[in-house]
Design a protein around this motif. Structure first.
Motif, PDB file in Angstrom:
ATOM      1  N   LYS A 106       2.351   1.778  -3.501  1.00  0.00           N
ATOM      2  CA  LYS A 106       1.355   2.309  -4.448  1.00  0.00           C
ATOM      3  C   LYS A 106       1.073   3.777  -4.164  1.00  0.00           C
ATOM      4  O   LYS A 106       0.953   4.591  -5.093  1.00  0.00           O
ATOM      5  N   ARG A 107       0.966   4.126  -2.853  1.00  0.00           N
ATOM      6  CA  ARG A 107       0.671   5.515  -2.489  1.00  0.00           C
ATOM      7  C   ARG A 107       1.837   6.431  -2.899  1.00  0.00           C
ATOM      8  O   ARG A 107       1.617   7.534  -3.430  1.00  0.00           O
ATOM      9  N   THR A 108       3.062   5.963  -2.669  1.00  0.00           N
ATOM     10  CA  THR A 108       4.233   6.760  -3.030  1.00  0.00           C
ATOM     11  C   THR A 108       4.329   6.957  -4.541  1.00  0.00           C
ATOM     12  O   THR A 108       4.641   8.052  -5.021  1.00  0.00           O
ATOM     13  N   LEU A 109       4.049   5.886  -5.287  1.00  0.00           N
ATOM     14  CA  LEU A 109       4.085   5.980  -6.744  1.00  0.00           C
ATOM     15  C   LEU A 109       3.034   6.970  -7.253  1.00  0.00           C
ATOM     16  O   LEU A 109       3.302   7.765  -8.165  1.00  0.00           O
ATOM     17  N   LYS A 110       1.858   6.936  -6.643  1.00  0.00           N
ATOM     18  CA  LYS A 110       0.793   7.861  -7.046  1.00  0.00           C
ATOM     19  C   LYS A 110       1.187   9.307  -6.752  1.00  0.00           C
ATOM     20  O   LYS A 110       0.989  10.207  -7.589  1.00  0.00           O
ATOM     21  N   GLU A 111       1.766   9.533  -5.550  1.00  0.00           N
ATOM     22  CA  GLU A 111       2.186  10.887  -5.178  1.00  0.00           C
ATOM     23  C   GLU A 111       3.293  11.389  -6.109  1.00  0.00           C
ATOM     24  O   GLU A 111       3.315  12.572  -6.489  1.00  0.00           O
ATOM     25  N   LYS A 112       4.217  10.486  -6.455  1.00  0.00           N
ATOM     26  CA  LYS A 112       5.309  10.882  -7.356  1.00  0.00           C
ATOM     27  C   LYS A 112       4.763  11.252  -8.733  1.00  0.00           C
ATOM     28  O   LYS A 112       5.203  12.227  -9.338  1.00  0.00           O
ATOM     29  N   THR A 113       3.806  10.454  -9.218  1.00  0.00           N
ATOM     30  CA  THR A 113       3.197  10.750 -10.522  1.00  0.00           C
ATOM     31  C   THR A 113       2.490  12.096 -10.499  1.00  0.00           C
ATOM     32  O   THR A 113       2.613  12.903 -11.441  1.00  0.00           O
ATOM     33  N   GLU A 114       1.743  12.356  -9.427  1.00  0.00           N
ATOM     34  CA  GLU A 114       1.033  13.643  -9.304  1.00  0.00           C
ATOM     35  C   GLU A 114       2.024  14.802  -9.216  1.00  0.00           C
ATOM     36  O   GLU A 114       1.773  15.885  -9.758  1.00  0.00           O
TER      37      GLU A 114
ATOM     38  N   ASN B 253       0.826  -1.214   0.000  1.00  0.00           N
ATOM     39  CA  ASN B 253       0.000   0.000   0.000  1.00  0.00           C
ATOM     40  C   ASN B 253       0.858   1.261   0.000  1.00  0.00           C
ATOM     41  O   ASN B 253       0.560   2.241  -0.698  1.00  0.00           O
TER      42      ASN B 253
END
Length: 204
Positions: free
Chosen positions: A84-92, A81
């Motif tokens: 996934k959260r870190t990857l989402k934040e990096k993408t944003e 989790n």
């Protein structure tokens, strides 16, 4: 054998029989028969205790294994989790990282549009010039608030960390040799990191 000797022999046999009663002989036989049974029971007792102890340890080990496996599954799920959260934040951050800067520049763009509208009607060139200068100053201040600063060049010695020499010309004075005489294109830093080197002319 004479009668006297025969009588002595009979007395001797009677004395021997009296010294060792039959009951004692029977008891000794019984005692000797019970000894192996007692030893067998003594041997069986420790084996049973060892078996119980091993069974207890095995049960504890199984419970510990179940607990560790459950903990591992929980940690694995939490890490997944987090990833996934870190990857989402990096993408944003990559997609919207410049949002703050662009938002702060929009007021400058509004000023530029108003200035262009006024230029069509203006008759005073000096007033138009002053308005453009104000917009330019405001734009520089906005950049500085976002960590962007121009690299100093005038009268500075060449520093290849910040400057890029594109030409060498004869210096008018000895003091200006090796120093920047002209800046062809300004350079900038972002939070003290060079994002564009200043293109300069050096005196020789």
């Amino acid at each position: 054998m004479n009668p006297i000797e025969e009588q002595k022999e009979n007395e001797l046999k009677e004395n021997v029989n009296e010294e060792i009663p039959q009951e004692e002989v029977a008891d000794q036989t019984t005692d000797n028969a019970d000894e192996p049974v007692a030893e067998e029971k003594a041997e069986e007792a420790p084996e049973a205790e060892v078996a119980d102890e091993l069974e207890t340890k095995l049960k504890e080990a199984e419970e510990k294994a179940v607990e560790l496996n459950d903990r591992y599954l929980r940690l694995s799920a939490e890490f997944d989790n987090y990833r996934k959260r870190t990857l989402k934040e990096k993408t944003e951050l990559i997609l919207n990282g410049g949002e703050k800067v662009l938002t702060s520049i929009l007021p400058v763009l509004d000023d530029m549009e108003r200035a262009m509208q006024n230029m069509e009607k203006a008759t005073d060139v000096k007033a138009v010039q002053e308005g453009v200068e104000l917009i330019y100053t405001k734009f520089l201040q906005t950049l500085e608030q976002n960590g962007v600063k121009p690299i100093p060049t005038e009268g500075e010695a060449l520093d290849t960390d910040f400057h890029e020499a594109i030409a060498l010309i004869d210096a008018p004075t000895e003091e200006q040799k090796g120093k920047i005489l002209d800046c062809v294109q300004k350079g900038y830093t972002l939070n003290d990191k060079v994002i564009r080197h200043a293109k300069v002319v050096i005196g020789k």
